[in-house]
Write an enzyme that holds these catalytic residues in place. Sequence first.
Site, short mmCIF file in Angstrom:
data_model
loop_
_atom_site.label_atom_id
_atom_site.label_comp_id
_atom_site.label_asym_id
_atom_site.label_seq_id
_atom_site.Cartn_x
_atom_site.Cartn_y
_atom_site.Cartn_z
N GLY A 123 0.44 -4.88 0.96
CA GLY A 123 -0.74 -4.93 0.10
C GLY A 123 -0.48 -5.61 -1.24
N GLU A 128 -0.81 -9.18 -0.48
CA GLU A 128 -2.25 -9.40 -0.22
C GLU A 128 -3.04 -9.42 -1.54
OE1 GLU A 128 -2.19 -6.18 2.73
OE2 GLU A 128 -3.20 -7.56 4.09
N GLU A 154 4.28 -5.17 7.53
CA GLU A 154 3.52 -4.09 8.18
C GLU A 154 3.95 -3.80 9.61
OE1 GLU A 154 2.27 -6.33 6.14
OE2 GLU A 154 0.80 -5.38 4.80
N ALA A 157 0.87 -1.17 0.00
CA ALA A 157 0.00 0.00 0.00
C ALA A 157 0.90 1.22 0.00
CB ALA A 157 -0.87 -0.02 1.25
N1 COA Z 1 4.59 3.15 -0.61
C1 COA Z 1 4.97 4.31 -1.15
N2 COA Z 1 6.08 4.43 -1.90
C2 COA Z 1 6.83 3.35 -2.08
C3 COA Z 1 6.49 2.09 -1.52
C4 COA Z 1 5.30 2.02 -0.77
N3 COA Z 1 4.87 0.88 -0.22
N4 COA Z 1 7.45 1.19 -1.86
C5 COA Z 1 8.34 1.86 -2.60
N5 COA Z 1 7.99 3.16 -2.74
C6 COA Z 1 8.67 4.22 -3.48
C7 COA Z 1 9.88 4.75 -2.71
O1 COA Z 1 9.49 5.70 -1.76
C8 COA Z 1 10.70 5.33 -3.83
O2 COA Z 1 10.11 6.57 -4.21
P1 COA Z 1 11.06 7.87 -4.47
O3 COA Z 1 11.98 7.45 -5.59
O4 COA Z 1 10.10 8.94 -4.85
O5 COA Z 1 11.79 8.10 -3.19
C9 COA Z 1 10.44 4.37 -4.99
O6 COA Z 1 9.23 3.69 -4.68
C10 COA Z 1 11.53 3.33 -5.17
O7 COA Z 1 11.70 2.66 -3.93
P2 COA Z 1 13.11 2.51 -3.18
O8 COA Z 1 12.83 2.30 -1.73
O9 COA Z 1 14.02 3.64 -3.55
O10 COA Z 1 13.64 1.15 -3.85
P3 COA Z 1 14.68 0.12 -3.21
O11 COA Z 1 15.06 -0.81 -4.31
O12 COA Z 1 15.76 0.82 -2.47
O13 COA Z 1 13.83 -0.70 -2.10
C11 COA Z 1 11.89 -1.86 -1.26
C12 COA Z 1 12.76 -1.53 -2.50
C13 COA Z 1 10.66 -2.62 -1.80
C14 COA Z 1 12.69 -2.79 -0.35
C15 COA Z 1 11.49 -0.59 -0.53
O14 COA Z 1 10.94 0.31 -1.47
C16 COA Z 1 10.47 -0.80 0.56
O15 COA Z 1 10.81 -1.28 1.64
N6 COA Z 1 9.20 -0.41 0.31
C17 COA Z 1 8.15 -0.47 1.29
C18 COA Z 1 7.69 -1.89 1.49
C19 COA Z 1 6.62 -1.97 2.55
O16 COA Z 1 6.85 -1.74 3.73
N7 COA Z 1 5.42 -2.31 2.10
C20 COA Z 1 4.30 -2.53 2.99
C21 COA Z 1 3.45 -1.34 3.07
S1 COA Z 1 2.09 -1.62 4.14
#
Ligand code: COA
Length: 260
Positions: free
Chosen positions: A112, A115, A135, A66
Site C-alpha cells: 500500500g 500504491e 502482497e 497496509a
Molecule cells: N503492517 C503492520 N506492521 C508493520 C508493517 C505492516 N505492513 N510493516 C512493518 N510493520 C511493523 C513491524 O511489525 C514492527 O512492529 P513491532 O516493532 O511492533 O514488532 C515495526 O513495524 C518495525 O518493522 P520490522 O519488521 O521490525 O523492521 P525491519 O527493518 O526488520 O523490516 C520491512 C522492515 C519493511 C522489511 C518489514 O517490516 C516488512 O516486511 N514489512 C511488511 C511489508 C509488507 O509485506 N507490506 C505489504 C503489506 S500488504
Amino acid sequence: MEFQNLLITNKGRIQYITINRESKLNALNKDTLAELHAAFSEAFQNPEVGGIIITGAGPKAFVAGADISEFAALDANGGTQLSRRGHTEVFDLIANGSKPVIAAVNGFALGGGLELAMACHIRIASDNAKMGLPEVTLGLIPGYGGTQRLAQLVGKGKALEMIMTADMITAADALQYGLVTHVVSPEELLAKAEEILSKILTRAPLALAAAIRSINAAYTDGINGYETEVAEFGKCFGTKDFKEGVAAFMEKRKAEFKGE
Ligand code: COA
C-alpha cells in the site's frame, strides 16, 4: 482538524502531509487511511494550498504497506470492501486531485505504500529507498490500485515480474524503470520535492488541474482521452489565467496566475 497519524505543515503554498507512525514504519491502518481522506479532501479545497508533498516520518520508511495486523479478521467480503473504500476514499482521490501531489519516497515503499506513491502525480526517491509490491507473500494481490498503476508506470512485463516475485527494487532501478523521476540523497529529498513543486506552482493552477484530468483520462475505461483533451483545452480559453498568461508573454513579463 487534529490528526493522530499524520503531521500537516504548511510552507508557503506547499502543504506537507507526513505519515507519522514511525514505530510501525508508517503502515496504513484504517485510522491513517481515514485521516488521509480527510487531509487530502481539505488540501484540495483549501485555496491557500497550491500543491502537496507526501512523505513518511523517520529515516527508514515512506510507508511499509497496509497494516497487516488488520487483515487477519477479514473474509472475502471484508477484503472487497477494504479495497473498494481505499480506492475511492484515498488512492483515486489523490490521483484525480485538482492539485499536484508529489511523493517523496524516503525509505521502504511497499504494498500500500508503493500504491500510495503511485497514486501521486510525481514520485521522487532517496537513494536508500526500496520499493515493491510483496502482497503475494501474504496470499494476496495489491488491492489499492497496484496491479493497474504499476503496469501503467513501468509496463506490463516489469509489473508482472515485480508483483509475482514480490521482490523489492532499489531507487536506482526505480529510476531506470520510470517508477520515480529523480533519486537524490536522503538529506536532499525534501528540497528536491520543493524545487519541483515550487516550479509547478508558478504555472496556471486551472491548467494544472486540466492537465491532470486529461492525462488520467487516457487510463480511464470508457473515456476517450483525446476528446477529454479537446474539451479541457477549450475550457482553458475561458479562464482569466489564460488571458494573463498570453498578456504576460506579449508584455515580456512574468505571469501572475490567480487560478481563475
Ligand atoms: N503492517 C503492520 N506492521 C508493520 C508493517 C505492516 N505492513 N510493516 C512493518 N510493520 C511493523 C513491524 O511489525 C514492527 O512492529 P513491532 O516493532 O511492533 O514488532 C515495526 O513495524 C518495525 O518493522 P520490522 O519488521 O521490525 O523492521 P525491519 O527493518 O526488520 O523490516 C520491512 C522492515 C519493511 C522489511 C518489514 O517490516 C516488512 O516486511 N514489512 C511488511 C511489508 C509488507 O509485506 N507490506 C505489504 C503489506 S500488504
